[in-house]
Write an enzyme that holds these catalytic residues in place. Structure first.
Site, short mmCIF file in Angstrom:
data_model
loop_
_atom_site.label_atom_id
_atom_site.label_comp_id
_atom_site.label_asym_id
_atom_site.label_seq_id
_atom_site.Cartn_x
_atom_site.Cartn_y
_atom_site.Cartn_z
N ASP A 28 -95.12 -39.11 39.42
CA ASP A 28 -95.31 -38.44 38.43
C ASP A 28 -95.23 -36.84 39.09
OD1 ASP A 28 -98.31 -38.26 38.64
OD2 ASP A 28 -97.39 -38.62 39.68
N ASP B 167 -97.11 -47.27 32.92
CA ASP B 167 -97.85 -47.88 33.91
C ASP B 167 -99.42 -47.49 33.48
OD1 ASP B 167 -98.06 -44.33 33.33
OD2 ASP B 167 -99.18 -45.06 34.83
#
Lengths: 369, 398
Positions: free
Chosen positions: A91, A265
């Site tokens: 990320d 996720d």
């Protein structure tokens, strides 16, 4: 573009696909466990392979701190560092900045914050975030977005959405490895369908390898949550993967998949395991409770990786509605399926009347869902 | 149950077998051998309190200890079917010992005529012979050790004598309470008194037991005084019965024990190494001149182990030990382990425990080999001398 996305089967909006990434050939829908600091807590790579993990999330903020992205780069990238033969996603680091550091401040330049190491003022720009992710080397990297919680209202949401669009261009420009790493854009806009629509169009114009739906899974009510997901999946291109960030509970995964999302996720399964809670088809089992002390039966787990495998195969094999019904019946044996789920399934075109005690039809079919 | 071939005084290699207990079921292994064979002492036994059953791949069977005086109830263990079933380690041998050097240390001050006292994380626990036998029978280990009154080296003579009397009495209690005819090792204590050690050993040798557990070591006595105490015990024991000692973990201590005729060892050495982030690195073939390239620095390591937390390993892409074929060395680098330790990740200890256990088991393998080749004394001398050389080199390089 460094991926291939091929749909193998459908049921209305739900799709099962093959996602080919540089390090691994994945089946979607899929769940990505969070391996924050370069490891899924306590599990060896063999165990992860055994339970069917396809992609693991690495956390840019934490890895940049320790052992640093330069060191990871020097040692050949995160795959090599961890010896993980399958796929990785990082990320942008933005979310941690905002959630972990109360003195973080977001400006046009980037996210300013106090370094947790020495207290010095630091700045994470879109360029810097992409550079760090280039060094880490994951198959999928995320654009730095201006993320606001959905519980906030007012002009801040609009500001964040437009800034996200401006930042995506800076991310694209800074990305040095487009043939090896896929840059995903993130749709923001809070719970406002107009803002979300603008953001989706803006990102789609940039023709990115994949798109994420961000800013959710932060405490908003479920009814708003599914509607945003439904709107975005309807507007995002068919032939690219869609990733709902921060999801989550098995029920949420099933609903979002029914609405056309592909990737998820969440820290939920790994975190809840550390507190002694097992995920089972009926819900959860709190293993530390006194009631479990003398229970000699096995847990009978429904691992989220298994769940996504079941999702994929049920769509491919043309039995997705049956799968959804069975899932809901097991989780809600009394038929008390929540209203938001019923509404979402209505939009997804899946008949779950056999699972519900009473069906409710209050969805406005003329909306852009 | 057991036989020992080639009974050579001092260090002997032999075979230790356990009958297959009928009450154990192994659903995944229909063709189990009738007996477990562990080739030749000495063996390393480890207490599995702590780390996940990681993919350790022992070359031969790995005997384990399980010490549990509190926590899961005996009835539940019974319902599950015993230790093998509960831990799902059907191929392993389990020994039940009351003392666990990590979580249940003997508290000699509180031990009284009714039972033995232990200091545990949950507080002090007094256990009587009858309770002990009940707990053991629910666990269904392959063999178990009778309840003992262990005292450290510095207690008074009177206290020491009492401990021997009590231990013998409890031994007889355990024997008479042993309904199921399971395999029992008799406990021998005696503190730091040669006479008491003699006395206790002689008494226990007369009982109808299948082996001997020697207690009261690893509780603060020095290596120098220990040698004589060990032989005071083993001199009185039949040659063909196994001898087991708890609490001796350092390689030099193991070698000392082997020289005195000990066959089985258990200790927390590996556990504590792993906790501290230390990885065992000593070569298993100890030839002179092998150990020239070790990193003696401020990192806190020495020729036997390295401190994986040290910054010198931040970018080290080599495995802990090049020639090691444990899971950790086959798959991961020092750099990765260094990172995991620095960020306090669980996986660090899992991976390191695998390696350290593997190394340490390898050490025992080398000892057995040396005994079989008739070279044990030389092996021991080489080992101790090269340790001395390294420490000398370290001291003089400062």
């Amino acid at each position: 573009m460094a991926l291939k996305f091929e749909v193998l089967g459908r049921f209305n909006r739900a799709r099962a696909a093959q996602l080919t990434l540089p390090h691994y050939l994945c089946q979607t829908p899929l769940f990505m466990p969070v391996g924050t600091q370069g490891t899924i807590k306590g599990l060896t790579k063999n165990q992860l392979e055994e339970i069917g993990c396809q992609i693991i999330l690495g956390n840019t903020y934490h890895l940049a701190l320790r052992p640093t992205s330069e060191l990871i780069d020097e040692l050949g990238g995160l795959h090599k560092f961890m010896n993980w033969p399958r796929a990785l996603l990082t990320d942008s680091g933005g979310f941690q900045m905002v959630s972990l550091l109360h003195l973080a401040d977001i400006t046009e330049k980037g996210v300013t914050f106090q370094s947790p190491v020495d207290g010095k003022p630091m700045l994470l720009t879109p360029e810097e975030s992409i550079q760090i992710q280039n060094r880490i080397g994951a198959d999928i990297i995320m654009a730095l977005d201006d993320v606001v919680r959905t519980t906030i209202t007012g002009p801040r949401i609009e500001e964040a959405m437009y800034r996200t669009l401006r930042w995506i261009d800076r991310c694209i420009a800074a990305h040095k490895r487009p043939n090896e790493q896929n840059l995903f854009g993130i749709v923001q806009g809070g719970l406002d369908p107009v803002l979300r629509d603008i953001c989706v169009r803006g990102l789609v114009e940039r023709n990115l390898p994949g798109y994420a739906i961000g800013g959710l899974a932060g405490g908003e009510d479920k009814d708003s949550f599914w509607r945003v997901v439904a709107q975005c999946t309807a507007a995002l291109p068919e032939d690219k993967p869609r990733y709902v960030m921060g999801v989550g509970y098995p029920l949420d995964i099933v609903v979002c998949s029914a609405l056309g999302a592909d990737m998820y996720d969440c820290v939920y399964p790994t975190r809840t395991a550390r507190f002694g809670t097992a995920l089972v088809p009926e819900g959860v089992l709190k293993l530390k409770h006194q009631a479990m002390a003398n229970d000699i039966r096995p847990i009978d787990p429904m691992c989220e990786c298994m769940l996504s495998r079941d999702l994929h195969s049920s769509i491919v094999e043309g039995r997705f509605p049956e799968f959804v019904c069975k899932f809901l019946q097991t989780m809600f044996p009394k038929g008390d399926v929540p209203e938001w789920v019923c509404n979402a399934m209505e939009v997804a075109g899946i008949d779950i009347s056999s699972c519900c005690r009473e069906m409710r039809f209050d969805v406005d079919k003329s909306s852009t869902l | 149950m057991e036989q020992r071939k080639s009974p050579v005084r001092g260090s002997a290699a032999g075979q230790l077998s356990f009958p297959n207990s009928d009450s154990r079921s192994a659903p995944h292994n229909p063709q189990r051998p009738a007996r477990f064979h562990l080739s030749g002492p000495p063996y390393l036994l480890s207490s599995f309190s702590g780390f996940s059953p990681a993919p350790v791949q022992p070359a031969s069977l790995l005997p384990c200890f399980f010490s549990s005086l509190e926590g899961i109830s005996p009835k539940t263990i019974s319902n599950i079917g015993g230790l093998h079933q509960m831990l799902s380690l059907h191929q392993h041998i389990f020994a039940a010992v009351p003392r666990d050097s990590i979580i249940a240390l003997p508290e000699h001050d509180s031990t009284n005529k009714y039972g033995a006292s232990f200091q545990t994380p949950g507080g002090r626990l007094l256990i009587k012979p009858a309770e002990y036998v009940e707990l053991v029978s629910s666990m269904k280990p392959d063999f178990w050790v009778t309840l003992a009154d262990e005292v450290p080296a510095w207690v008074s003579d009177k206290r020491n004598r009492t401990s021997v009397d009590r231990t013998l009495r409890w031994l007889d209690d355990c024997l008479s309470l042993n309904k199921t005819g399971t395999t029992i090792f008799g406990s021998i204590v005696g503190g730091s008194s040669i006479e008491e050690r003699h006395r206790c050993a002689q008494e226990v040798a007369q009982r109808n037991v299948s082996g001997y557990w020697i207690g009261g070591f690893g509780l603060g006595e020095s290596m120098d005084e220990r040698a004589a105490l060990l032989t005071a015990v083993t001199d009185n024991l039949p040659e063909d019965m196994p001898r087991h000692v708890s609490g001796l973990g350092l390689p030099e201590e193991v070698l000392q024990g082997v020289a005195a005729g000990i066959d089985l060892f258990d200790s927390t050495y590996v556990y504590h190494l792993t906790l501290g982030g230390f990885a065992l690195t000593f070569p298993l073939e100890r030839n002179k001149g092998d150990n020239a390239d070790y990193q003696l620095s401020d990192s806190g390591g020495d020729d036997m182990k390295i401190n994986l937390k040290a910054t010198i390993y931040r970018k080290d892409t080599s495995p802990i030990v090049e020639s090691c074929n444990c899971f950790t060395c086959q798959n991961h680098t020092k750099a990765y382990l260094n990172h995991l330790f620095n960020v306090h990740e669980m996986l660090a200890q899992t991976l390191l425990e695998i390696h350290n256990t593997h190394q340490y088991l390898g050490f025992f393998c080398s000892i057995r080999k040396a005994i079989e080749e008739g070279k044990f004394e030389q092996f021991r001398r080489n080992f101790v001398e090269s340790r001395r050389e390294c420490l000398f080199a370290a001291a003089s390089s400062d």
